[in-house]
Design a protein around this motif. Sequence first.
Motif, PDB file in Angstrom:
ATOM      1  N   TRP A 197      45.125  34.697  45.663  1.00  0.00           N
ATOM      2  CA  TRP A 197      45.259  35.629  44.526  1.00  0.00           C
ATOM      3  C   TRP A 197      43.899  35.835  43.853  1.00  0.00           C
ATOM      4  N   ALA A 198      43.194  34.739  43.602  1.00  0.00           N
ATOM      5  CA  ALA A 198      41.879  34.860  42.986  1.00  0.00           C
ATOM      6  C   ALA A 198      40.947  35.711  43.844  1.00  0.00           C
ATOM      7  N   GLN A 199      41.060  35.576  45.146  1.00  0.00           N
ATOM      8  CA  GLN A 199      40.192  36.315  46.066  1.00  0.00           C
ATOM      9  C   GLN A 199      40.584  37.788  46.142  1.00  0.00           C
ATOM     10  N   GLN A 200      41.887  38.054  46.266  1.00  0.00           N
ATOM     11  CA  GLN A 200      42.340  39.419  46.531  1.00  0.00           C
ATOM     12  C   GLN A 200      42.530  40.242  45.267  1.00  0.00           C
ATOM     13  N   VAL A 201      42.968  39.608  44.178  1.00  0.00           N
ATOM     14  CA  VAL A 201      43.279  40.353  42.960  1.00  0.00           C
ATOM     15  C   VAL A 201      42.164  40.195  41.919  1.00  0.00           C
ATOM     16  N   ALA A 202      41.724  38.954  41.697  1.00  0.00           N
ATOM     17  CA  ALA A 202      40.686  38.718  40.688  1.00  0.00           C
ATOM     18  C   ALA A 202      39.273  38.837  41.248  1.00  0.00           C
ATOM     19  N   ARG A 203      39.154  39.003  42.585  1.00  0.00           N
ATOM     20  CA  ARG A 203      37.851  39.162  43.240  1.00  0.00           C
ATOM     21  C   ARG A 203      36.942  37.968  42.949  1.00  0.00           C
ATOM     22  N   VAL A 261      45.025  29.766  34.913  1.00  0.00           N
ATOM     23  CA  VAL A 261      43.932  28.866  35.272  1.00  0.00           C
ATOM     24  C   VAL A 261      42.585  29.564  35.099  1.00  0.00           C
ATOM     25  N   LEU A 262      42.480  30.799  35.579  1.00  0.00           N
ATOM     26  CA  LEU A 262      41.214  31.528  35.466  1.00  0.00           C
ATOM     27  C   LEU A 262      40.854  31.793  34.010  1.00  0.00           C
ATOM     28  N   ALA A 263      41.865  32.000  33.160  1.00  0.00           N
ATOM     29  CA  ALA A 263      41.584  32.234  31.742  1.00  0.00           C
ATOM     30  C   ALA A 263      40.962  31.001  31.093  1.00  0.00           C
ATOM     31  N   ARG A 264      41.271  29.816  31.612  1.00  0.00           N
ATOM     32  CA  ARG A 264      40.744  28.586  31.030  1.00  0.00           C
ATOM     33  C   ARG A 264      39.447  28.138  31.698  1.00  0.00           C
ATOM     34  N   ARG A 265      39.308  28.352  33.012  1.00  0.00           N
ATOM     35  CA  ARG A 265      38.157  27.821  33.739  1.00  0.00           C
ATOM     36  C   ARG A 265      37.205  28.905  34.251  1.00  0.00           C
ATOM     37  N   GLY A 266      37.716  30.123  34.444  1.00  0.00           N
ATOM     38  CA  GLY A 266      36.863  31.207  34.922  1.00  0.00           C
ATOM     39  C   GLY A 266      36.461  31.045  36.380  1.00  0.00           C
ATOM     40  N   GLU A 267      35.335  31.642  36.745  1.00  0.00           N
ATOM     41  CA  GLU A 267      34.910  31.678  38.140  1.00  0.00           C
ATOM     42  C   GLU A 267      34.442  30.322  38.648  1.00  0.00           C
ATOM     43  N   ARG A 268      34.268  29.355  37.760  1.00  0.00           N
ATOM     44  CA  ARG A 268      33.830  28.025  38.193  1.00  0.00           C
ATOM     45  C   ARG A 268      34.996  27.165  38.676  1.00  0.00           C
ATOM     46  N   THR A 269      36.206  27.671  38.584  1.00  0.00           N
ATOM     47  CA  THR A 269      37.397  26.886  38.889  1.00  0.00           C
ATOM     48  C   THR A 269      37.328  26.252  40.276  1.00  0.00           C
ATOM     49  N   VAL A 270      37.714  24.984  40.345  1.00  0.00           N
ATOM     50  CA  VAL A 270      37.874  24.270  41.608  1.00  0.00           C
ATOM     51  C   VAL A 270      39.338  23.856  41.700  1.00  0.00           C
ATOM     52  N   LEU A 271      40.056  24.403  42.663  1.00  0.00           N
ATOM     53  CA  LEU A 271      41.473  24.089  42.841  1.00  0.00           C
ATOM     54  C   LEU A 271      41.610  22.812  43.661  1.00  0.00           C
TER      55      LEU A 271
END
Length: 735
Positions: A477-483, A450-460
């Motif tokens: 995961w985005a918070q802890q691993v991808a920061r 998901v992050l590869a397609r939307r990046g930091e703008r992603t809204v889950l």
Amino acid sequence: VLGYAETATGLGHAVADALRTARYLHSTRRAVAGVAPVAGFDEEHSHAVAHLLLPADPNLLAGGEPLVLVDDELSTGSTVLNTVTALQSRHPRSRYVVATLLDLRSPADRERMARTADALHTRIDVVALASGRLELRADVLERGTALVADALAASKPPPAGGPRAHVSELELPWPPGLAPDARHGCDPADRGTWDTALPLMARQIAGAVWPAAPTGRSTARTVLVLGVEELIHVPVRLAVSLAEDAEAVGREVEVRASSTTRSPVLGLDVPGYAIRHAMTFPAHDAPSDGPGPRYAYNLLGPAGARRFDAIVLVLDAPADTPALRAGGGLLEQLRGVCEHLVVVTAPQPVTKPAARRTERTAPPEPLHGPAFGSYDAAEVGWLLTDLSHIPLEAPLAQREAAVQSGRAHYAESLPIEYVPGAAYLEMFERSLQLSAARVAHAVGLVTEAVLARRGERTVLVSLARAGTPVGILMRRWAQQVARTELPHYAVSIVRGRGIDTVALQWLTDHHHPADVVFVDGWTGKGAIARELTAALTAYAGAGGAHFDSDLAVLADPGWAAPLAGTRDDFLIPSACLNSTVSGLVSRTVLRADLIGPNDFHGAKFYRDLGDGDVSARFLDAVAAEFTTVAPAVRDDVRQGGAGKRPVTWRGWAAVEKICADEGIADVNLVKPGVGETTRVLLRRVPHKVLARADAGADLDHIRLLADERGVPVETVDNLPYSCVGLIAAGAGGDS
């Protein structure tokens, strides 16, 4: 009269024409901007199963008069039963008449139709021109394979090359505002307009096919009027008028009509075989069930000889796309099989927009824990209406009987929440310990995709409620691993009713729709993935924002989601329980007397079940494995493991086979996969469970639940899922 896409769209129109006073609608596989589906049903044993009903007038099917269902062939009656079941839940009526050319139903099929009609409190009569019985020898597949191999070896491909057809585009005087098909319905007034307009159009086509002063090209003696898939009625009537015009002036010609199709048939240039030539080309419109190949047959004769001097291709505007005219497309291939190609495109009239929700005076706002649900307020915002104060629960058997009879929709009530005993909770803990790292790895892969397609703008945006724990884990995961900090919401989607459009408007008002990614827990046969695509297409067509329908799931055993952590069918511990692993929130509710036009769909917060709440326990146990699995996830990402996955609907095909093997008429009674089978045992009236022999510990909780409820578990070889739950047909009373 209701005709079935695609073969019976023209046949149904002809039946309605013969009845003269009948209104007519045909089903479609193409979602249309501006028209929201009023219902949908499935054709299980088909190459394109999903049908949409898109009348411009939402009340077209609401009358109590008999409804005539027209199809070319009645093989088992399953499609008819799916249709009647879907319509009875919305617009019940006392009588249906099935009109078909050929009735091949077995005695068991006929009995099943009678039982279903009784259960739905209606009557289903069948009128057929012929009836018969189809018997297949046990070795039919082997014999067929050998026969095809021999025929292919003897068949010669048509010769390549030859002159290319001259192409002329012809603009006809289409009646203003009249669609070329009945995808949105037509009535006797429309029929009168066609009766007047079609002969005039045919005369203009005659002028193009047989010019008064030929310009060096031979005058056509054989003509084909070729429609496109569901567009059959108008091409056939144009062909009839064209032949009548030719006969009136003494021109000796042969005029035929045909259409392109989704149906794959083997073409063999073998004497005595019906399909001597097959043309394959890519789809050139935007069907809701995917782009797949399309076909046209018998455009060439034996040894590749041309059958038609001229072909008149009749399109509607949505089918006239760049893909139609691209290399290898239909138009280019038709130029190689005739001398003169005439292209006629019917304009698509502006459809009446679907009713929009009224302007909100006080926009709803998300609910948060601890006021609603046991999740921390930062973990998820629930785009739901709190119905905790309203009694909505019903006993399983009573609820199942109401749903299957068509008296109620499953989203209008709630099952009584299953409160797990000590043995079941112990099993949940054991499964959590065994699978936490596996779940964490899948969470990592789908989040990175998901992050590869939307990046930091992603809204889950999770589909409540099974998607909510997965959405929270992806956020962690985005918070802890991808920061990266990602907003996360939960919305309601209801099979047969679509997604909450008030929630979509809220998301549009607060975020960019292009940043939204919809999240669910897992796929079974892929019904919710289809529902999501159809609902978002309808929303955009009615004037709403465009949302991407690519679904992100933790596990995709149905091969129905392009973004998935895994396609293995394994035990996800959150599937073991209901609200006690989902923030103490019920499944969603949609009922007109409770949910107004400006409200989110509803749900309940079960505060009284707090002592058994393991929602945080599940999340914390999986998140604790993130650091451990992160290196493996990074390796998988580098090797392309986080890319977009192909969607093949393999799970749906498996369900079709199970229906055939088990004699099940309604595909909705088959729930494949560990997660869906768990739901059957917790919330429905189960008939039995099919279990793969090597499933092992993944099915411990299934066996425990089945034992508690006295449900048989059958071991099955070659099952594509770990297990499949079968709902009891016609369940009710003391079932």
